[in-house]
Design an enzyme around this catalytic site. Sequence first.
Site, PDB file in Angstrom:
ATOM      1  CE1 TYR A 464      -4.007   2.020   0.199  1.00 20.51           C
ATOM      2  CE2 TYR A 464      -2.728   3.309   1.768  1.00 20.51           C
ATOM      3  CZ  TYR A 464      -3.824   3.179   0.939  1.00 20.51           C
ATOM      4  OH  TYR A 464      -4.731   4.200   0.848  1.00 20.51           O
ATOM      5  CB  SER A 542      -7.043   2.540  -2.862  1.00 19.97           C
ATOM      6  OG  SER A 542      -7.422   3.886  -2.729  1.00 19.97           O
ATOM      7  CG  ASP A 625     -14.015   3.732  -6.657  1.00 18.55           C
ATOM      8  OD1 ASP A 625     -14.213   4.593  -5.777  1.00 18.55           O
ATOM      9  OD2 ASP A 625     -12.965   3.083  -6.749  1.00 18.55           O
ATOM     10  CG  HIS A 660     -12.362   2.933  -3.064  1.00 21.96           C
ATOM     11  ND1 HIS A 660     -11.640   3.110  -4.230  1.00 21.96           N
ATOM     12  CD2 HIS A 660     -11.456   3.015  -2.053  1.00 21.96           C
ATOM     13  CE1 HIS A 660     -10.369   3.308  -3.935  1.00 21.96           C
ATOM     14  NE2 HIS A 660     -10.215   3.242  -2.631  1.00 21.96           N
TER      15      HIS A 660
END
Length: 688
Positions: A464, A542, A625, A660
């Site tokens: 991430y 993301s 999203d 999302h």
Amino acid sequence: MHDISPDGPIAYPETARDDAIEELGGRRFADPWRWLEGDVRTDERVQAWVAAEVALTDSYLDTLPGRIAIRERLTKLWNYERVSLPRRRGGRYFFLRNSGLEAQAVLCAREAHDAPARVLIDPNDWSEDGATALGEWEPSDDGRRLAFTVQDGGSDWRVVRVLDAIGGDTLSDEVRWVKFSGLAWASNGSGFFYSRFPEPRAGMEHQAQNLDHAVYFHRLGTDQAADFQVYATPDRPRLIHTAEVSEDGHWLLISSAEGTEARTELTVIDLTAPKLAPKILVRGLENDWRLAGSKGDIFYFVTDLEAPRRRIVSIDVASEMRRRREIVPHGEDLVADALLVGDRLLVSVLRNVASELRIYNLDGRLMDTVVLPGIGAVTGMEGRGDSSEAFFAFTSYDRPTEIHRLDAGSAVALPYAQPQLQFDRDEYVVEQTSCTSKDGTVIPLFLLRRKDVTHAAPTLLYGYGGFEISLTPGFSSAALCWAAMGGVYAVANIRGGGEYGKAWHDAGRRASKQNVFDDFIAAAEHLKTEGVASGVVVHGHSNGGLLVAAVTNQRPDLFTAALPAVGVHDMTRFHRFTAGRYWIDDYGDPGKEEDLAVLMAYSPIHNIRDGADYPAILIATADTDDRVVPAHSFKYAAALQAANIGPKPHLIRIETRAGHGAGKPTAKQIDEIADLWAFAAKWSGLAA
């Protein structure tokens, strides 16, 4: 249908180019796929492009022989009871439960902690496709009412409703245009505080920038038009405000932030005063302040003020001096969370990315340490200041989330809800190792594999690296499925996250963002050179989708496949849509020349290396999203398919009536992972 082979060349749909020009930071550059920013729900041109891409991807995925077997394995691993932390209000316990494969979790209540459960809200009846979900929820202090939100199709927008928790009827109250909001009841149960944006212009609900957030009070039995605006900052329209009511009902605490970075202002309102007058408690968006609880006028906060790994301080909110007193000082370990329970502070800390749970008295003296089930993460705590009873959630890569009931006075914790496992934990091993990044920084890595997998195996590397979010050990049916297939599942705790506090985050944002990519590349190289990985597939969601796309551009030779999901791929325009402007804290401002230079150096769409041999890529996004709008993925897919980057497939998977991630039905989650894993298995040589 497309007649294609999983190994043969692919004829991509032709994507039209237009002559749009982006002007930023004194620079002009072409943006030929700007038209793909149109709303997929209403723009016929975008709809036609999406339909063609979906048909192509579906046809390709249908050729993968392991897809059905992977879906069956995932379904088995997903099929276990999941229970959330209970919230005690008025002697009644409220919690979520999913029996295993239900599309959505069901909200239940118990009259005592060991009493039988009864269903209060079952969102599985709300829509035929299961994509209408229960969002946030909060019981009133007496446990007689429950405010809850409805989320449709994965959107961030919420509709607030109210339930009679005793009779089971839904009241007539309805509050709309709620987003990024908590729910905080007045102590007398007359109504609740919430946060909302103004109603957006018709047709722009899922794309327009979110500005002018404000806190309102809704009185039960009245129309939303009569709701009272409690707090707003029209002179600073970019601020987001969330409200909490102190346990005694005396104070309303409003936390305000401008972006995703943990920098907050605090405002208090005396709810017993004849007129609600906001008073600044902490001024300036400079530090992180998280409420742990309160005793009367004394509020306890976790803060990074003069403490990059955080400490706990108290503030007397009634005093004009707003005096601060240090309770738990800054130390070597990161203070992840704290909760006031009875006359104790329950403090979760991270030591080398694994949790410890400590109990302090209100003077800051360490009273005890809670014995945890193993090496893993405390992912949540619930309790109140009027009782020593608390609950905490614990998980690890090989341990589904368990709920434990704790007496904060004695530090005795007993299992409260433990899932029945659908696998043999003894067949798997979790290891923590590390690698060294380009600049010499040591990067922790977690590995999950079967015990009999002692050779180099196809490895799925997840990361991430942003927004001070920590990737702590946590159970995932998807990760376990990959390991069950004979692969290695790896998680890299790269910079940009919050694993080691503020300095770790700062080292991976804005001008230092390249460190994030260097760390991830170093992790992949380490896995290969150390004989862990026979090949590396990279995966992220993301900001992690941005990570995967960026490192694929920088080192296309290093990976066998890439799976960027709901990623931020156009770093010149992310700030123009919905909540994108909040991300400037991490990414920088595209409108500033010095920031734009950094962004353009890694922006996935702008750095595809024509002539290089790219790995197989399967992009994932969803049509609803409105956090990272799907245009990011649409434009990225168009750019990949137009480039000369080799014969491997570069496809996009587009989910319908999903957003999302939050609220996505179980079946859709399983289908998505089955598709991604089948694609990754094909290109990494892993058998299903």
